[in-house]
Design a protein around this motif. Structure first.
Motif, short mmCIF file in Angstrom:
data_model
loop_
_atom_site.label_atom_id
_atom_site.label_comp_id
_atom_site.label_asym_id
_atom_site.label_seq_id
_atom_site.Cartn_x
_atom_site.Cartn_y
_atom_site.Cartn_z
N ILE A 103 25.86 104.95 -12.05
CA ILE A 103 27.06 105.34 -11.30
C ILE A 103 27.78 104.11 -10.78
O ILE A 103 29.03 104.07 -10.78
N PHE A 104 27.04 103.08 -10.36
CA PHE A 104 27.67 101.85 -9.88
C PHE A 104 28.49 101.20 -11.00
O PHE A 104 29.60 100.74 -10.77
N VAL A 105 27.94 101.16 -12.20
CA VAL A 105 28.68 100.59 -13.33
C VAL A 105 29.88 101.47 -13.66
O VAL A 105 30.96 100.96 -13.97
N LEU A 106 29.73 102.77 -13.55
CA LEU A 106 30.84 103.70 -13.78
C LEU A 106 31.96 103.43 -12.78
O LEU A 106 33.14 103.49 -13.13
N TYR A 107 31.60 103.08 -11.58
CA TYR A 107 32.58 102.82 -10.52
C TYR A 107 33.20 101.42 -10.62
O TYR A 107 34.40 101.26 -10.46
N LYS A 108 32.40 100.40 -10.92
CA LYS A 108 32.87 99.02 -10.88
C LYS A 108 33.15 98.38 -12.23
O LYS A 108 33.80 97.35 -12.29
N GLY A 109 32.64 98.95 -13.32
CA GLY A 109 32.74 98.31 -14.62
C GLY A 109 34.12 98.37 -15.24
O GLY A 109 35.02 99.06 -14.77
N SER A 110 34.28 97.63 -16.33
CA SER A 110 35.53 97.66 -17.08
C SER A 110 35.63 98.97 -17.85
O SER A 110 34.72 99.80 -17.82
N LYS A 111 36.73 99.15 -18.57
CA LYS A 111 36.97 100.43 -19.26
C LYS A 111 35.87 100.75 -20.27
O LYS A 111 35.38 101.88 -20.32
N ILE A 112 35.46 99.78 -21.07
CA ILE A 112 34.43 100.02 -22.07
C ILE A 112 33.10 100.35 -21.39
O ILE A 112 32.35 101.22 -21.84
N TRP A 113 32.79 99.66 -20.28
CA TRP A 113 31.55 99.94 -19.55
C TRP A 113 31.59 101.30 -18.87
O TRP A 113 30.57 101.94 -18.67
N LYS A 114 32.79 101.76 -18.51
CA LYS A 114 32.91 103.11 -17.94
C LYS A 114 32.54 104.15 -18.99
O LYS A 114 31.86 105.14 -18.69
N TYR A 115 32.98 103.95 -20.23
CA TYR A 115 32.61 104.88 -21.31
C TYR A 115 31.11 104.83 -21.59
O TYR A 115 30.47 105.87 -21.76
#
Length: 184
Positions: A103-115
């Motif tokens: 969830i932290f990566v979903l919140y803070k990551g770039s667009k590709i990391w959100k996917y």
């Protein structure tokens, strides 16, 4: 400390000392991680990304194992899935433990990391459900509810965004549960 005091009158003190040693090592690890995070705040996202990749592998192994496609020869107890763990309960608990990092990566990551984190979150939720571990189910619910409650109380600027994200997540999880139940 209480465990150490209890070992003074224990019949089998050797096994108690093992537990005390394990607790001390866990506290030491927590302390070292805390120091590393405080001194390298910018690296926390990288650490969470690495944990996200671990969650993808663990979910992949567990789901394929549950459906009998692959990884059925990994040593463990008979009740599938146990992924890379010893049994189904450890697997479910480990998967629930990985959710906050994803969830932290979903919140803070770039667009590709959100996917990637969305895909990993889906895999984690599916693997927690198929683990049939009630404690992992409860932990997953709490992991999603507590941040929502805290944001609603303390962060007026993020309320709408978190509420929409939480509703989308709830709908997605409900759809995944329905698919799993329908697919038997």
């Amino acid at each position: 400390l209480w465990s150490f005091v209890s070992c003074l009158s224990a019949i089998n003190a050797a096994s108690g000392y093992y537990e005390i040693g394990r607790y001390l090592l866990n506290i030491l690890l927590l302390f070292l991680v805390m120091i590393a995070v405080q001194q390298e705040e910018l690296q926390v996202l990288k650490l969470c990304k690495a944990i996200l990749l671990i969650s993808l592998v663990q979910s992949f192994v567990g789901i394929l194992q549950y459906y009998g496609v692959a990884f059925t020869d990994i040593p463990g107890q008979e009740a599938l899935p146990y992924g890379l763990m010893a049994n189904r309960n450890l697997f479910g608990s480990a998967q629930a433990f990985l959710i906050p990092f994803v969830i932290f990566v979903l919140y803070k990551g770039s667009k590709i990391w959100k996917y990637i984190s969305g895909f990993a979150l889906s895999g984690l939720v599916i693997s927690v459900i198929i683990s049939q571990t009630r404690s992992a189910w409860l932990a997953t619910i709490v992991i999603f509810l507590i941040p929502l409650i805290l944001v609603m109380i303390f962060s007026a600027s993020n309320r709408k965004k978190w509420l929409i994200g939480s509703l989308i997540t709830a709908v997605g999880i409900t759809a995944m549960i329905a698919l799993l139940l329908l697919a038997d």
